[in-house]
Design an enzyme around this catalytic site. Sequence first.
Site, PDB file in Angstrom:
ATOM      1  N   ASP A 139      32.116  23.071  -2.370  1.00  0.00           N
ATOM      2  CA  ASP A 139      32.552  23.759  -3.590  1.00  0.00           C
ATOM      3  C   ASP A 139      31.614  24.954  -3.808  1.00  0.00           C
ATOM      4  O   ASP A 139      30.771  25.265  -2.949  1.00  0.00           O
ATOM      5  CB  ASP A 139      32.615  22.795  -4.784  1.00  0.00           C
ATOM      6  CG  ASP A 139      31.246  22.363  -5.297  1.00  0.00           C
ATOM      7  OD1 ASP A 139      30.224  22.717  -4.661  1.00  0.00           O
ATOM      8  OD2 ASP A 139      31.193  21.674  -6.327  1.00  0.00           O
ATOM      9  N   CYS A 194      28.314  19.780  -2.087  1.00  0.00           N
ATOM     10  CA  CYS A 194      28.531  20.217  -3.467  1.00  0.00           C
ATOM     11  C   CYS A 194      27.151  20.435  -4.095  1.00  0.00           C
ATOM     12  O   CYS A 194      26.165  20.569  -3.366  1.00  0.00           O
ATOM     13  CB  CYS A 194      29.414  19.245  -4.253  1.00  0.00           C
ATOM     14  SG  CYS A 194      28.721  17.621  -4.581  1.00  0.00           S
ATOM     15  N   THR A 229      25.249  18.401  -6.069  1.00  0.00           N
ATOM     16  CA  THR A 229      24.382  17.234  -5.899  1.00  0.00           C
ATOM     17  C   THR A 229      24.657  16.450  -4.628  1.00  0.00           C
ATOM     18  O   THR A 229      23.833  15.635  -4.219  1.00  0.00           O
ATOM     19  CB  THR A 229      24.581  16.255  -7.068  1.00  0.00           C
ATOM     20  OG1 THR A 229      25.968  15.843  -7.051  1.00  0.00           O
ATOM     21  CG2 THR A 229      24.238  16.878  -8.406  1.00  0.00           C
ATOM     22  N   HIS A 251      23.494   3.238  11.540  1.00  0.00           N
ATOM     23  CA  HIS A 251      23.929   1.997  10.898  1.00  0.00           C
ATOM     24  C   HIS A 251      25.358   2.063  10.376  1.00  0.00           C
ATOM     25  O   HIS A 251      26.046   1.052  10.346  1.00  0.00           O
ATOM     26  CB  HIS A 251      23.005   1.659   9.721  1.00  0.00           C
ATOM     27  CG  HIS A 251      21.661   1.156  10.139  1.00  0.00           C
ATOM     28  ND1 HIS A 251      20.922   0.267   9.380  1.00  0.00           N
ATOM     29  CD2 HIS A 251      20.911   1.416  11.242  1.00  0.00           C
ATOM     30  CE1 HIS A 251      19.770   0.006   9.992  1.00  0.00           C
ATOM     31  NE2 HIS A 251      19.741   0.705  11.118  1.00  0.00           N
ATOM     32  N   HIS A 258      26.043  -3.864  13.435  1.00  0.00           N
ATOM     33  CA  HIS A 258      26.588  -2.716  12.712  1.00  0.00           C
ATOM     34  C   HIS A 258      28.107  -2.636  12.856  1.00  0.00           C
ATOM     35  O   HIS A 258      28.818  -2.288  11.912  1.00  0.00           O
ATOM     36  CB  HIS A 258      25.936  -1.419  13.200  1.00  0.00           C
ATOM     37  CG  HIS A 258      24.448  -1.423  13.066  1.00  0.00           C
ATOM     38  ND1 HIS A 258      23.820  -1.650  11.865  1.00  0.00           N
ATOM     39  CD2 HIS A 258      23.457  -1.270  13.985  1.00  0.00           C
ATOM     40  CE1 HIS A 258      22.508  -1.616  12.038  1.00  0.00           C
ATOM     41  NE2 HIS A 258      22.273  -1.403  13.320  1.00  0.00           N
TER      42      HIS A 258
END
Length: 154
Positions: free
Chosen positions: A8, A66, A68, A99, A134
């Site tokens: 964004d 973005c 955050t 993982h 995993h």
Amino acid sequence: MRIAVGSDHAGYPLKPVLIEALDARGIDVLDLGTNDATTSVDYPDFGAAVARAVVDGRADLGVAICGTGIGISIAANKIPGARAAHVHDVSTARLAREHNHANVLCFGARITGTQVAIDALNAWLDAPLGQGRHLLRLAKIDELDTDSFTTGKG
Ligand code: RB5
């Protein structure tokens, strides 16, 4: 290898930097926008676009950014088959691949510094895909896309 990249407006400052890092590795980039930091756009559109490109095979992996890293990772993970990981550093990026077989890497451009993000991107690309336990856990994640709670059937 082709990687879809999207952000964004808040994530935009990091996007050309990471595209340059991908170019330096000889990786083909599918740039899904946005294309500037000043026009406000909505992160769900870009998180979904990156995840859809990965899931439908137009790209092998995705990078979504973005402000955050939170919103765009939430959006990407709504696409069945996406395993989007919001990472902050080299360790979380490496472990996201080892993982979790993360197929979309998410950053917060307002949170993570440029060089840390480049190093994290490279660590993710260089990390091996973990096997054994995993794989069992990843199969359980896949089942969540189609279980009775999600589909409302059964
Ligand atoms: C945009 O202002 C900001 O909310 C967005 O980039 C992101 O941080 C959301 O999680």
